[in-house]
Design a protein around this motif. Structure first.
Motif, short mmCIF file in Angstrom:
data_model
loop_
_atom_site.label_atom_id
_atom_site.label_comp_id
_atom_site.label_asym_id
_atom_site.label_seq_id
_atom_site.Cartn_x
_atom_site.Cartn_y
_atom_site.Cartn_z
N SER A 7 0.78 -1.33 0.04
CA SER A 7 0.00 -0.06 0.04
C SER A 7 0.75 1.26 0.06
CB SER A 7 -0.98 -0.09 1.24
OG SER A 7 -0.01 -0.23 2.38
N PRO A 8 0.15 2.52 -0.40
CA PRO A 8 1.21 3.53 -0.57
C PRO A 8 1.54 3.93 0.91
CG PRO A 8 -1.21 3.75 -1.58
CD PRO A 8 -1.04 2.55 -0.79
N THR A 9 2.66 4.76 0.80
CA THR A 9 3.27 5.33 2.13
C THR A 9 2.29 6.39 2.68
OG1 THR A 9 4.36 7.26 1.00
CG2 THR A 9 5.63 4.85 1.50
N PRO A 10 2.53 6.50 3.95
CA PRO A 10 1.49 7.76 4.39
C PRO A 10 1.84 9.08 3.72
CG PRO A 10 2.32 6.42 6.40
CD PRO A 10 3.24 5.81 5.07
N GLN A 11 2.89 9.24 3.42
CA GLN A 11 3.32 10.59 2.84
C GLN A 11 2.69 10.71 1.31
OE1 GLN A 11 5.63 8.67 4.02
NE2 GLN A 11 6.52 9.70 5.57
N LEU A 12 2.82 9.59 0.49
CA LEU A 12 2.10 9.37 -0.66
C LEU A 12 0.48 9.64 -0.46
CD1 LEU A 12 2.31 9.17 -3.69
CD2 LEU A 12 2.30 6.53 -3.36
N PHE A 13 -0.09 8.81 0.50
CA PHE A 13 -1.52 8.99 0.72
C PHE A 13 -1.97 10.21 1.27
CE2 PHE A 13 -5.09 8.37 3.87
CZ PHE A 13 -5.76 7.62 3.01
N ASN A 14 -0.99 10.97 1.99
CA ASN A 14 -1.50 12.54 2.24
C ASN A 14 -1.19 13.22 1.22
OD1 ASN A 14 -2.14 12.31 5.11
ND2 ASN A 14 0.03 11.82 5.53
N LYS A 15 -0.42 13.34 0.42
CA LYS A 15 -0.12 13.90 -1.00
C LYS A 15 -1.40 13.85 -1.90
CE LYS A 15 3.09 14.84 -4.81
NZ LYS A 15 4.25 14.70 -5.41
N ALA A 19 -4.80 16.54 -2.55
CA ALA A 19 -5.38 16.92 -4.09
C ALA A 19 -6.83 16.72 -4.30
CB ALA A 19 -4.55 16.34 -4.98
N VAL A 20 -7.51 15.94 -3.40
CA VAL A 20 -9.07 15.89 -3.29
C VAL A 20 -9.83 16.71 -3.12
CG1 VAL A 20 -10.82 13.80 -2.62
CG2 VAL A 20 -8.34 13.29 -3.25
N PRO A 21 -10.98 17.16 -4.00
CA PRO A 21 -11.84 18.33 -3.45
C PRO A 21 -12.74 17.57 -2.35
CG PRO A 21 -12.45 17.34 -5.53
CD PRO A 21 -11.16 16.74 -5.25
N ARG A 22 -13.15 18.59 -1.59
CA ARG A 22 -14.04 18.26 -0.40
C ARG A 22 -15.42 17.44 -1.01
NH1 ARG A 22 -15.01 19.81 4.74
NH2 ARG A 22 -17.19 19.63 5.62
N PRO A 23 -15.56 16.10 -0.35
CA PRO A 23 -16.68 15.33 -0.74
C PRO A 23 -17.65 15.51 -0.23
CG PRO A 23 -15.10 14.21 0.42
CD PRO A 23 -14.60 15.56 0.48
N ASP A 24 -19.06 15.20 -0.40
CA ASP A 24 -20.31 15.07 0.21
C ASP A 24 -20.41 14.06 1.15
OD1 ASP A 24 -21.34 17.51 -1.11
OD2 ASP A 24 -21.92 16.29 -2.87
N PHE A 40 -8.30 2.69 11.09
CA PHE A 40 -8.52 3.63 11.95
C PHE A 40 -7.60 4.80 11.56
CE2 PHE A 40 -9.61 1.26 16.08
CZ PHE A 40 -10.67 0.64 15.41
N GLU A 41 -6.41 4.30 11.03
CA GLU A 41 -5.33 5.59 10.81
C GLU A 41 -6.06 6.29 9.65
OE1 GLU A 41 -0.79 6.26 9.46
OE2 GLU A 41 -1.70 4.33 10.48
N THR A 42 -6.53 5.55 8.54
CA THR A 42 -7.18 6.19 7.43
C THR A 42 -8.10 7.17 7.61
OG1 THR A 42 -6.32 4.35 6.09
CG2 THR A 42 -7.92 5.70 5.24
N ILE A 43 -9.07 6.66 8.83
CA ILE A 43 -10.23 7.35 9.30
C ILE A 43 -9.75 8.64 9.91
CG2 ILE A 43 -12.18 7.54 10.94
CD1 ILE A 43 -12.43 4.35 10.29
N ASP A 44 -8.95 8.36 10.42
CA ASP A 44 -8.19 9.75 11.25
C ASP A 44 -7.91 10.71 10.41
OD1 ASP A 44 -7.39 10.99 13.87
OD2 ASP A 44 -5.61 10.65 12.95
N ILE A 45 -7.11 10.39 9.34
CA ILE A 45 -6.53 11.38 8.23
C ILE A 45 -7.61 11.97 7.66
CG2 ILE A 45 -5.27 11.42 5.94
CD1 ILE A 45 -3.37 9.16 7.00
N LEU A 46 -8.63 11.25 7.10
CA LEU A 46 -9.91 11.75 6.49
C LEU A 46 -10.69 12.63 7.21
CD1 LEU A 46 -10.80 8.41 4.56
CD2 LEU A 46 -9.87 10.35 3.61
N LYS A 47 -10.95 12.44 8.58
CA LYS A 47 -11.58 13.09 9.42
C LYS A 47 -11.04 14.63 9.77
CE LYS A 47 -14.98 11.91 11.21
NZ LYS A 47 -16.31 12.09 11.05
N HIS A 48 -9.52 14.46 9.50
CA HIS A 48 -8.79 15.74 9.81
C HIS A 48 -8.82 16.52 8.58
CE1 HIS A 48 -7.35 13.96 13.67
NE2 HIS A 48 -7.05 15.39 13.89
N LYS A 49 -9.09 15.95 7.75
CA LYS A 49 -8.79 16.65 6.20
C LYS A 49 -10.18 17.19 5.87
CE LYS A 49 -7.68 18.03 2.10
NZ LYS A 49 -6.76 19.14 1.77
N PHE A 50 -11.29 16.12 6.12
CA PHE A 50 -12.59 16.74 5.58
C PHE A 50 -13.42 16.89 6.95
CE2 PHE A 50 -10.96 14.27 2.12
CZ PHE A 50 -10.85 15.27 0.94
#
Length: 356
Positions: A7-15, A19-24, A40-50
């Motif tokens: 799977s992609p590295t956290p840095q690549l994932f964050n990058k 680049a993703v616009p705010r989803p509904d 859980f880590e992915t959810i945490d990243i997404l919740k902070h980003k959106f």
């Protein structure tokens, strides 16, 4: 269904996330139960980003460990099961969108592999659920009704990726690929021949030996099956019955003979043997390995992974509230450290047989 070692590295994932616009709304599928830390880590990243965007978590972990997911994942909604209509209804209610469900049939929904930047093979599931309820398997908990996809749709799917993307390798991940063969796999393989598709098929999940016939074996040889795997699990008759009677040793031998008569050499035939099942005598596993080795077959040891809700989970020593990390087939043997060395010795035995 989930992240793997490549799977992609956290840095690549964050990058990519930046680049993703705010989803509904955000839909996430979770993989194996013991992969939950990455979820859980992915959810945490997404919740902070959106922030404020509803996040729905579904998939295997969310279905088998629903209480754990609700309490600990951080998802706004945890969806159990895989009913595509109910998922769409949930999305519609969250986004206040009117959706037309009338033409959607869950058995006609295929993964959208076009989203992958590079494709080298395709995973196929031409059916959902399983008509059997083996004591160690949990597919019937994820899909309570068994269904098979129309062979015409399956061949359209195969032909599309072969012609459009040059895919030559297709792996069947059905739980009962040979079940109802005359109306399903036989028709699929006949269409492969009629369309003169030059492709290869793989069967990592294992095939039901009971349903093998010379006709099926011949079709498999003609259509490019690479080292077809038969699911034996064990040669002990009592255990075969206890776990769901997926096959008998006699049926297995008949299936091997069908494949050999169709042109497969013994080393071109593989067998899945289950290792690590709770309460299983390790001599039984050795006997099964010896049996397959004398036939000259390629041996694959399938390590048992405890699945909540199944009969064998109750015998595993784990409790429903045990950390899902303990479901990992690599971690579970550590639950009884005295078993670890024996398991390793059996792995070496199978490896040595395969090298001969």
């Amino acid at each position: 269904m989930g992240a793997e070692n490549n799977s992609p590295t956290p840095q690549l994932f964050n990058k990519k996330i930046n680049a993703v616009p705010r989803p509904d709304i955000i839909l996430m599928t979770s993989g194996m139960t013991y992969w939950y830390p990455g979820t859980f880590e992915t959810i945490d990243i997404l919740k902070h980003k959106f922030p404020g965007v509803p996040l729905i978590l579904g998939g295997i972990y969310a279905s088998l460990c629903e209480k754990h997911a609700i309490e600990k994942s951080g998802a706004d909604i945890v969806f159990s099961g895989n009913n595509i209509i109910e998922i769409l209804k949930l999305v519609g209610s969250q986004t206040k969108t009117e959706l037309d469900y009338s033409r959607i049939k869950k058995e006609e929904v295929f993964p959208y592999y076009e989203l992958y930047p590079k494709l080298s093979y395709i995973s196929l599931r031409t059916s959902g659920g399983c008509p059997f309820k083996c004591s160690y398997c949990g597919w019937y908990l994820l899909e309570d009704k068994f269904h098979q996809i129309d062979p015409c749709l399956v061949i359209e799917h195969i032909e599309y990726y072969n012609k459009q993307y040059g895919i030559k390798n297709f792996a069947f991940y059905d739980e009962a690929l040979l079940y109802n063969a005359e109306n399903h796999i036989i028709k699929i393989l006949q269409k492969v021949i009629n369309k003169d598709l030059k492709i290869n098929f793989h069967t990592p999940n294992g095939l039901h030996a009971r349903f093998m016939s010379f006709e099926i074996a011949k079709l498999m040889k003609t259509t490019g099956f690479i080292q077809p795997r038969l699911a034996l699990e064990t040669t002990k008759a009592e255990r075969q019955k206890q776990t769901g009677f997926k096959t008998s040793t006699g049926e297995f031998l008949k299936a091997v003979e069908c494949l050999k008569n169709a042109g497969f050499a013994p080393r071109d035939i593989a067998v899945n043997i289950l290792i690590g099942l709770p309460g299983r005598d390790f001599n039984e596993i050795k006997d099964s390995i010896d049996f397959a080795a004398k036939l000259g077959l390629k041996i694959f040891l399938e390590e048992y992974s405890p699945i909540p809700g199944t009969k064998d989970f109750e015998s595993s020593g784990l409790t429903p509230d045990s950390d899902p990390l303990l479901h990992n087939n690599s971690i579970f043997p550590l639950f009884k450290p005295e078993d670890l060395s024996v398991i390793q010795s059996l792995k070496k035995l199978a490896h040595d047989f395969n090298q001969r």
